[in-house]
Enzyme design. Structure first.
Site, short mmCIF file in Angstrom:
data_model
loop_
_atom_site.label_atom_id
_atom_site.label_comp_id
_atom_site.label_asym_id
_atom_site.label_seq_id
_atom_site.Cartn_x
_atom_site.Cartn_y
_atom_site.Cartn_z
N HIS A 1 12.45 -48.41 10.38
CA HIS A 1 11.73 -47.34 10.15
C HIS A 1 11.61 -47.12 9.21
CE1 HIS A 1 15.94 -44.96 9.61
NE2 HIS A 1 14.72 -45.12 9.05
N ASP B 1 17.54 -50.74 14.41
CA ASP B 1 16.86 -50.18 12.96
C ASP B 1 17.19 -51.47 12.16
OD1 ASP B 1 15.69 -48.99 12.00
OD2 ASP B 1 17.09 -46.75 11.65
N SER C 1 17.77 -43.35 4.04
CA SER C 1 17.68 -44.73 5.38
C SER C 1 17.71 -45.95 4.84
CB SER C 1 16.58 -44.78 6.23
OG SER C 1 16.94 -43.58 7.02
#
Length: 573
Positions: A157, A188, A266
């Site tokens: 992402h 992901d 992230s």
């Protein structure tokens, strides 16, 4: 997509897809630039899942890239990283990786600082209502870290729908151009490469470790929002179990920790000792200090698939929907002996290999030699248990599994080939341009969940009910099948009166059942009859004169400044 988990865990096609794909939960639309957020509410019905998804709030942010001078390119994704004082290091040479040293916990963090990078991404997402154009580009930031082979590992992402990617080392003011080598949206994860040899000078790779035990300490390194420098937060492992991956709308193993994982973290590593225990990727909405990291088995599965095939291969599924069989009367009904345990097969994906050998009401007793409990779990380690879906997902595509089932009171063993399975209505369409075909102002597109997301965060309640139910419940019946819909009518004299028929599924063209959008396009373009008839859902009909429609199509394209009558993937050679 029909999953392989039991109903109690709400992991099946409807609930899982619904909960994760919701735009309200985080980065499921692929344009976010930070940590995904999940809502861990179990729901027995689609409506409850929808409510949970609507209640979830995203922790992602799209802060302007204003550190160390202006960033000349826009970006959009999610990730975060770190920085550290520069120090002379040996170079990477010609790709033979990186120096290693024995370390204490403090040295391990120091080692990570020579590996973690900050990622700047420019993204431009498609407009599914106007599929011939993109939305405005966005600039976002994330994190990543160096692994063996001169590669950078980060979250999918962080780079979803990217148009331009830059990376910056800790302690350096220079940004280097990066290329996206492979992306696995379901898990992901993404791999980046950097051609500049200057970037690799002084960088060290991090080794992958093992799944940590409960209460083991981990340190999350990244670039969370609120500052430009690297951040290190510490916490302990709270639980290990399959968890909804917000970005990819799947359920895979994840590790819950109590270290803060904020927007920008992230893609950063979670360090345990001197090795990586996982990759930070999402947090829990409405809770403090509950974050999730992608564990090493999932990471290794992704990397191995890319190395073996040169591209992301996906995670396997049995294609089953199963029910727990904890009730004694239910077990007696299916003639299970007292020592037997297992789960009841409720549905089977017609495209799976299991469809050829298994039947509805079979009881799965053992998967690859591992007994399956009545609640669908298998032994994990110590006194922990995990759903048997994890065993399935760790298989490589086309690998076989031996499944022992109880059928009509008799035991049978079957070898079933496993493969990734796609739902009839795609849950995500990252890094792809939407397909479309225009005929006489009628805009035809395949139904996807990103299309429904254009109706807003509460898309489950605001999108057309019939389309929504088809997206969440209907299984595929044949390979390559799509649900083709009339998304809108670009008004013109030739189509006046048909504008109210938008948002309906197209069933047939001149009496021929439509398989997918390319098939519809071929039926119309190759039509030799005077009129073209479209049979729609709800028994609605559209009829157009073929010759007049072709003339009107050119006029309508020019009026709306649409460059082509169809998307590139539909071009008929």
């Amino acid at each position: 997509m029909l999953g392989t988990s039991v109903h109690r865990l709400t992991r099946l096609s409807v609930s899982s897809i619904k909960l994760i794909a919701s735009k309200a939960t985080a980065t499921a639309r692929g344009t976010s630039t930070c940590t995904s957020t999940i809502t861990r509410k179990a729901a027995a019905t689609v409506e409850e899942v929808a409510a949970a998804a609507a209640a979830a709030s995203s922790s992602c942010s799209s802060e302007p890239l204003n550190s160390n001078g202006p960033f000349p390119y826009p970006s959009s994704a999610a990730a975060h990283l770190q920085r550290r004082r520069p120090r002379p290091r040996l170079g990477l040479g010609d790709g033979r990786n990186i120096q290693r040293r024995s370390t204490t916990d403090t040295d391990a963090i120091e080692l990570a600082l020579d590996s973690v990078v900050k990622i700047f991404t420019v993204t431009s997402s498609p407009n599914y209502f106007l599929p011939w154009q993109n939305k405005s580009q966005r600039e976002t930031m994330g994190s990543g870290f160096v692994i063996r082979g001169k590669k950078i590992l980060t979250n999918a992402h962080v780079v979803a729908d990217h148009t331009f990617v830059l990376v910056r080392k800790h302690g350096s003011p220079t940004k280097y151009r990066a290329q996206v080598n492979a992306v696995g949206h379901e898990c992901d994860l993404a791999i980046l490469t950097v051609e500049s040899q200057d970037f690799w000078e002084g960088m060290t790779s991090l080794d992958l470790g093992d799944i940590p035990f409960l209460q083991q300490a981990v340190a999350v390194v990244g670039y969370p929002q609120g500052g430009d420098n690297i951040s290190v937060t510490k916490g302990v492992v709270s639980r290990v179990e399959p968890t909804q991956y917000v970005h990819g709308a799947t359920q895979l193993m994840a590790i819950q920790i109590d270290a803060a994982i904020n927007p920008g973290n992230s893609g950063g590593p979670a360090i345990m000792g001197n090795k990586v225990a996982g990759v930070a990727f999402q947090n829990l909405s409405g809770a403090e200090n509950i974050g999730y990291i992608i564990p090493v088995p999932v990471i290794k599965h992704f990397i191995a698939g890319v190395e073996e095939s040169g591209k992301y291969v996906g995670f396997c599924s049995l294609g089953l929907s199963c029910q727990p069989i904890e009730n004694v009367q239910l077990r007696n009904h299916f003639r299970m002996r007292p020592e037997m345990t297992g789960v009841l097969v409720s549905k089977i994906n017609p495209l799976s290999d299991a469809y050829k050998v298994l039947k509805k009401d079979d009881i799965i007793l053992v998967f690859d030699g591992v007994p399956v409990a009545n609640d669908g779990t298998v032994h994990f380690r110590n006194r922990e248990r995990i759903t048997f879906d994890h065993l399935v997902s760790m298989k490589k595509p086309n690998e076989t599994a031996v499944v022992r089932v109880l059928r009509d009171g008799e035991e049978y063993e079957f070898s079933i080939a496993l493969q990734p399975l796609q739902p009839l209505v795609p849950v995500h369409q990252f890094d792809k341009l939407p397909s479309y075909y225009i005929f006489a102002g009628l805009v035809f597109v395949p139904l996807t969940q990103p299309y429904l997301h254009e109706y807003g965060e509460d898309w489950y309640n605001t999108s057309p009910r019939r389309l929504c139910e088809s997206a969440l419940r209907e299984p595929p019946k044949r390979p390559g099948q799509q649900l083709v819909i009339l998304s809108q009518v670009l008004m013109d004299d030739i189509n006046a009166g048909y504008e109210r028929l938008a948002e309906l599924q197209v069933k047939k063209v001149n009496g021929v059942e439509v398989d997918n959008l390319k098939h519809l396009c071929r039926l119309v373009e190759n039509c030799s009859e005077e009129s073209v008839r479209f049979d729609l859902d709800d028994d609605r009909v559209i009829v157009l004169n073929r010759r007049l429609a072709k003339v009107a199509t050119s006029r309508i394209l020019k009026c709306h400044r649409i460059p082509s009558v169809m998307s590139d993937d539909l071009t008929i050679s």
